[in-house]
Design a protein around this motif. Structure first.
Motif, PDB file in Angstrom:
ATOM      1  N   VAL A   1       0.964  -1.164   0.077  1.00 33.35           N
ATOM      2  CA  VAL A   1       0.081   0.163  -0.106  1.00 33.35           C
ATOM      3  C   VAL A   1       1.039   1.272  -0.075  1.00 33.35           C
ATOM      4  O   VAL A   1       0.564   2.363  -0.864  1.00 33.35           O
ATOM      5  CB  VAL A   1      -0.776  -0.045   1.103  1.00 33.35           C
ATOM      6  CG1 VAL A   1      -1.515   1.391   1.291  1.00 33.35           C
ATOM      7  CG2 VAL A   1      -1.992  -0.920   1.270  1.00 33.35           C
ATOM      8  N   ASN A   2       1.895   1.320   0.674  1.00 31.91           N
ATOM      9  CA  ASN A   2       2.944   2.361   0.722  1.00 31.91           C
ATOM     10  C   ASN A   2       3.606   2.617  -0.309  1.00 31.91           C
ATOM     11  O   ASN A   2       3.606   3.750  -1.002  1.00 31.91           O
ATOM     12  CB  ASN A   2       3.723   2.267   2.078  1.00 31.91           C
ATOM     13  CG  ASN A   2       3.293   2.322   3.495  1.00 31.91           C
ATOM     14  OD1 ASN A   2       2.221   3.121   3.622  1.00 31.91           O
ATOM     15  ND2 ASN A   2       3.594   1.783   4.396  1.00 31.91           N
ATOM     16  N   TYR A   3       3.926   1.493  -1.122  1.00 28.81           N
ATOM     17  CA  TYR A   3       4.623   1.534  -2.445  1.00 28.81           C
ATOM     18  C   TYR A   3       3.713   2.355  -3.343  1.00 28.81           C
ATOM     19  O   TYR A   3       3.839   3.234  -4.084  1.00 28.81           O
ATOM     20  CB  TYR A   3       4.976   0.310  -2.675  1.00 28.81           C
ATOM     21  CG  TYR A   3       5.582   0.186  -4.202  1.00 28.81           C
ATOM     22  CD1 TYR A   3       7.359   0.806  -4.522  1.00 28.81           C
ATOM     23  CD2 TYR A   3       4.853  -0.062  -5.424  1.00 28.81           C
ATOM     24  CE1 TYR A   3       7.486   0.781  -5.739  1.00 28.81           C
ATOM     25  CE2 TYR A   3       5.474  -0.067  -6.741  1.00 28.81           C
ATOM     26  CZ  TYR A   3       6.483   0.337  -6.925  1.00 28.81           C
ATOM     27  OH  TYR A   3       7.155   0.550  -8.155  1.00 28.81           O
ATOM     28  N   LEU A   4       2.430   1.677  -3.372  1.00 33.44           N
ATOM     29  CA  LEU A   4       1.537   2.239  -4.441  1.00 33.44           C
ATOM     30  C   LEU A   4       1.189   3.696  -4.228  1.00 33.44           C
ATOM     31  O   LEU A   4       1.215   4.302  -5.264  1.00 33.44           O
ATOM     32  CB  LEU A   4       0.166   1.434  -4.127  1.00 33.44           C
ATOM     33  CG  LEU A   4      -0.943   1.586  -5.244  1.00 33.44           C
ATOM     34  CD1 LEU A   4      -0.414   1.160  -6.708  1.00 33.44           C
ATOM     35  CD2 LEU A   4      -2.050   0.584  -4.883  1.00 33.44           C
ATOM     36  N   LYS A   5       0.966   4.272  -2.844  1.00 37.64           N
ATOM     37  CA  LYS A   5       0.764   5.477  -2.888  1.00 37.64           C
ATOM     38  C   LYS A   5       2.081   6.333  -3.066  1.00 37.64           C
ATOM     39  O   LYS A   5       1.694   7.505  -3.626  1.00 37.64           O
ATOM     40  CB  LYS A   5       0.354   5.586  -1.414  1.00 37.64           C
ATOM     41  CG  LYS A   5      -0.998   5.146  -0.983  1.00 37.64           C
ATOM     42  CD  LYS A   5      -1.480   5.345   0.392  1.00 37.64           C
ATOM     43  CE  LYS A   5      -2.978   4.859   0.590  1.00 37.64           C
ATOM     44  NZ  LYS A   5      -3.311   5.417   2.025  1.00 37.64           N
ATOM     45  N   ALA A   6       3.109   5.798  -2.704  1.00 40.36           N
ATOM     46  CA  ALA A   6       4.403   6.792  -3.051  1.00 40.36           C
ATOM     47  C   ALA A   6       4.516   6.790  -4.584  1.00 40.36           C
ATOM     48  O   ALA A   6       4.944   7.753  -5.131  1.00 40.36           O
ATOM     49  CB  ALA A   6       5.445   6.331  -2.401  1.00 40.36           C
ATOM     50  N   ARG A   7       4.002   5.755  -5.219  1.00 41.16           N
ATOM     51  CA  ARG A   7       4.337   5.777  -6.639  1.00 41.16           C
ATOM     52  C   ARG A   7       3.413   6.640  -7.294  1.00 41.16           C
ATOM     53  O   ARG A   7       3.806   7.544  -8.279  1.00 41.16           O
ATOM     54  CB  ARG A   7       4.226   4.226  -7.177  1.00 41.16           C
ATOM     55  CG  ARG A   7       4.303   4.193  -8.700  1.00 41.16           C
ATOM     56  CD  ARG A   7       4.455   2.703  -9.287  1.00 41.16           C
ATOM     57  NE  ARG A   7       4.454   2.729 -10.732  1.00 41.16           N
ATOM     58  CZ  ARG A   7       4.838   1.577 -11.357  1.00 41.16           C
ATOM     59  NH1 ARG A   7       5.313   0.480 -10.788  1.00 41.16           N
ATOM     60  NH2 ARG A   7       4.757   1.572 -12.632  1.00 41.16           N
ATOM     61  N   MET A   8       2.166   6.771  -6.904  1.00 32.45           N
ATOM     62  CA  MET A   8       1.365   7.508  -7.355  1.00 32.45           C
ATOM     63  C   MET A   8       1.404   9.003  -6.953  1.00 32.45           C
ATOM     64  O   MET A   8       1.154   9.828  -7.831  1.00 32.45           O
ATOM     65  CB  MET A   8      -0.163   7.281  -7.035  1.00 32.45           C
ATOM     66  CG  MET A   8      -0.728   5.688  -7.479  1.00 32.45           C
ATOM     67  SD  MET A   8      -2.331   5.288  -6.812  1.00 32.45           S
ATOM     68  CE  MET A   8      -2.655   4.049  -7.786  1.00 32.45           C
ATOM     69  N   ALA A   9       2.215   9.154  -6.085  1.00 30.03           N
ATOM     70  CA  ALA A   9       2.527  10.562  -5.667  1.00 30.03           C
ATOM     71  C   ALA A   9       3.729  10.896  -6.472  1.00 30.03           C
ATOM     72  O   ALA A   9       4.086  12.012  -6.042  1.00 30.03           O
ATOM     73  CB  ALA A   9       2.454  10.505  -4.140  1.00 30.03           C
ATOM     74  N   GLY A  10       4.443  10.107  -6.814  1.00 22.31           N
ATOM     75  CA  GLY A  10       5.570  10.664  -7.470  1.00 22.31           C
ATOM     76  C   GLY A  10       6.603  10.738  -6.382  1.00 22.31           C
ATOM     77  O   GLY A  10       7.567  11.674  -6.550  1.00 22.31           O
ATOM     78  N   THR A  11       6.870  10.034  -5.144  1.00 22.02           N
ATOM     79  CA  THR A  11       7.765  10.179  -4.147  1.00 22.02           C
ATOM     80  C   THR A  11       8.504   8.850  -3.895  1.00 22.02           C
ATOM     81  O   THR A  11       8.975   8.777  -2.792  1.00 22.02           O
ATOM     82  CB  THR A  11       6.957  10.719  -3.153  1.00 22.02           C
ATOM     83  OG1 THR A  11       5.967   9.821  -2.516  1.00 22.02           O
ATOM     84  CG2 THR A  11       6.208  12.150  -3.159  1.00 22.02           C
TER      85      THR A  11
END
Length: 395
Positions: A347-357
Motif C-alpha cells: 500500500v505504501n509503495y502504491l501511494k508513493a508511486r502515485m504521488a511521485g515520491t
C-alpha cells in the motif's frame, strides 16, 4: 517441504538443570561465559498486565539445557546473566523471538546484539513464514514436539513435569536446527538477507511506535475531522501511558472502538459512556478521566499527520495487480509472498508511486527486498495508468 538432518538425533541434549538458587545461577554464568552461541527461549504470562510476567528462561549450550526460574531472582541478581546473553559477540538462537524480546526488555532493558531466529531462517529457505517450531522440528530433523503446554500457567510453582519437558524441548534442538538452516542459507546465498531480517526484528522492539503516533493505527479514524483526529491522538497516547503506569492491558481502560466513539459522540456526562460500549468497570475506574482527557484533546488542534485513508476503488485494482506481481516474484524466488512484501508495504509503495515520491518514500529502498523486487516493480504498469497525485483522493 521436509528435510531430515544428517546428524544423529542421539547427539541432542536429553537433560536439564533447574536453576533457582544464587549459587546455581553463578555457576551457570561461569559455565556459559565462554560460549559464543546459546539457544534461548522464555515462558511468560500476559493476561491481565501491560508487561509480560516472565515465568521461565530456557538456555542451552551444546551440552546441556538450563531452566532458570526468574521469579525468585532480583533484577540485580539476573544482571550477570544478561551481560552474557547480550554481549556483542554472543549469538542467540531463538524461534519466533518477538514476544521473547519484550520479556528481555522487561527483565534487562536490553536486546540481543546478534539474533539467529530459526523461523526467519526457515522462511528464507522455502518454509512458510509463520512456521511453528513443532512443524519445523518434524520437517527438518524428524522430532515430534508437543505444544500442549503453550498456554499453561508458567507462574505456578511447582511447574508440572509436562511443563518442564515442554520448556526443555523448546531449546534443546535449536543448535541442531540452526546449523542445518545456516547451511541452507549459505547454499542459497541469502545470509545477508537473513541478517537484515533479524536486525529489523530487533529494531522493531528497540524502537517501538511513540505514544504520540499511536493514533495513526486507528483504521476508521480518517473519517474524523482533523481537530477530532487531534483529540483521538491525545486519548490514544494518554491510554497507553496510563496502561503502562498501572501495568494493565490498555483494553481495560478502553478499546479502540470506545475511544473512536468517545471522540465522535463527545458525551457530556459519565452516564452516557455505556451507550458508547464502555463496560461498567471501565466507567467506574476511568469515566471521569476519559471525559477530562477528551476535553483536553479537543483543545489540541489538528495532528501533525492525518490518519491515512484506505485505498479507493481504482487503487484497490492497482493494489491487486501489484500483489499478483509480487506473488509471482516470490514464487520464482521460493519465498512466502507476505515475507517479500507485506500488505502495508504494498500500500505504501502504491501511494508513493502515485504521488511521485518513490525516491524518498519507497518501502523497498535499500536492503535485499529492493534487489529482489526492483526488476519486477520497474516493469509493473498500473492498471489505472494514472500516476497523478490526485489519484490518492477517493473517487
Amino acid at each position: 517441504m521436509r528435510w531430515l538432518s544428517p546428524q544423529p538425533s542421539e547427539s541432542v541434549l536429553v537433560s536439564y538443570q533447574w536453576i533457582d538458587q544464587p549459587n546455581q545461577l553463578q555457576s551457570l554464568v561461569e559455565q556459559i561465559q565462554s560460549c559464543t552461541r546459546l539457544a534461548v527461549d522464555t515462558e511468560f504470562v500476559r493476561t491481565n498486565t501491560y508487561y509480560s510476567r516472565p515465568g521461565l528462561i530456557q538456555i542451552a549450550d551444546r551440552q546441556q539445557v538450563f531452566l532458570v526460574d526468574p521469579t525468585v531472582f532480583s533484577t540485580q541478581q539476573l544482571q550477570p546473566l544478561g551481560d552474557i546473553l547480550f554481549a556483542p559477540d554472543m549469538q542467540l538462537l531463538m524461534h519466533s523471538a518477538g514476544e521473547d524480546l519484550d520479556v528481555f526488555l522487561g527483565l534487562w532493558k536490553r536486546l540481543p546484539s546478534n539474533l539467529f531466529d530459526t523461523q526467519i531462517a526457515a522462511s528464507l529457505v522455502g518454509f512458510d513464514r509463520q512456521m511453528g517450531l513443532q512443524r519445523l522440528l518434524m520437517d527438518i530433523i524428524g522430532v515430534e514436539l508437543s505444544k500442549e503446554e503453550t498456554r499453561s500457567d508458567w507462574l505456578q510453582r511447582p511447574l508440572t513435569a509436562r511443563q518442564l519437558h515442554y520448556a526443555e524441548a523448546d531449546v534443546k534442538y535449536l543448535h541442531q536446527v540452526a546449523d542445518i538452516l545456516q547451511q541452507k542459507l549459505q547454499q542459497t546465498g541469502r545470509e545477508s538477507w537473513f541478517a537484515e531480517e533479524c536486525q529489523q526484528l530487533v529494531a522493531k522492539y528497540q524502537h517501538k511506535t511513540p505514544d504520540e503516533w499511536l493514533y495513526l493505527g486507528f483504521g476508521s479514524g480518517w473519517k474524523l475531522k482533523p481537530a477530532l483526529q487531534g483529540a483521538l491522538r491525545h486519548l490514544a497516547s494518554w491510554r497507553e501511558q496510563t496502561a503502562r503506569q498501572h501495568n494493565i492491558p490498555k483494553t481495560f481502560i478502553a478499546k479502540d472502538a470506545n475511544l473512536y466513539a468517545l471522540v465522535e459522540k463527545q458525551p457530556s456526562s459519565k452516564a452516557l459512556l455505556s451507550e458508547l460500549g464502555f463496560q461498567g468497570s471501565q466507567i467506574r475506574r476511568y469515566g471521569d478521566q476519559l471525559l477530562q482527557q477528551l476535553h483536553i484533546g479537543l483543545q489540541a488542534g489538528e495532528p501533525p499527520l492525518p490518519i491515512p485513508r484506505p485505498l479507493s476503488k481504482s487503487q484497490q485494482k492497482d493494489y491487486k495487480a501489484l500483489r499478483d506481481v509480487v506473488a509471482s516474484c516470490a514464487e520464482t524466488l521460493g519465498l512466502p509472498a507476505d515475507l517479500l512484501a507485506s500488505k502495508a508495504q504494498l500500500v505504501n509503495y502504491l501511494k508513493a508511486r502515485m504521488a511521485g515520491t518513490l525516491t524518498t518514500d519507497s518501502p523497498f529502498a535499500g536492503g535485499w527486498r529492493e534487489t529482489a523486487l526492483q526488476p519486477s516493480l520497474d516493469a509493473f504498469v498500473l492498471p489505472s495508468n494514472n500516476n497523478n497525485k490526485d489519484e490518492l483522493d477517493h473517487d
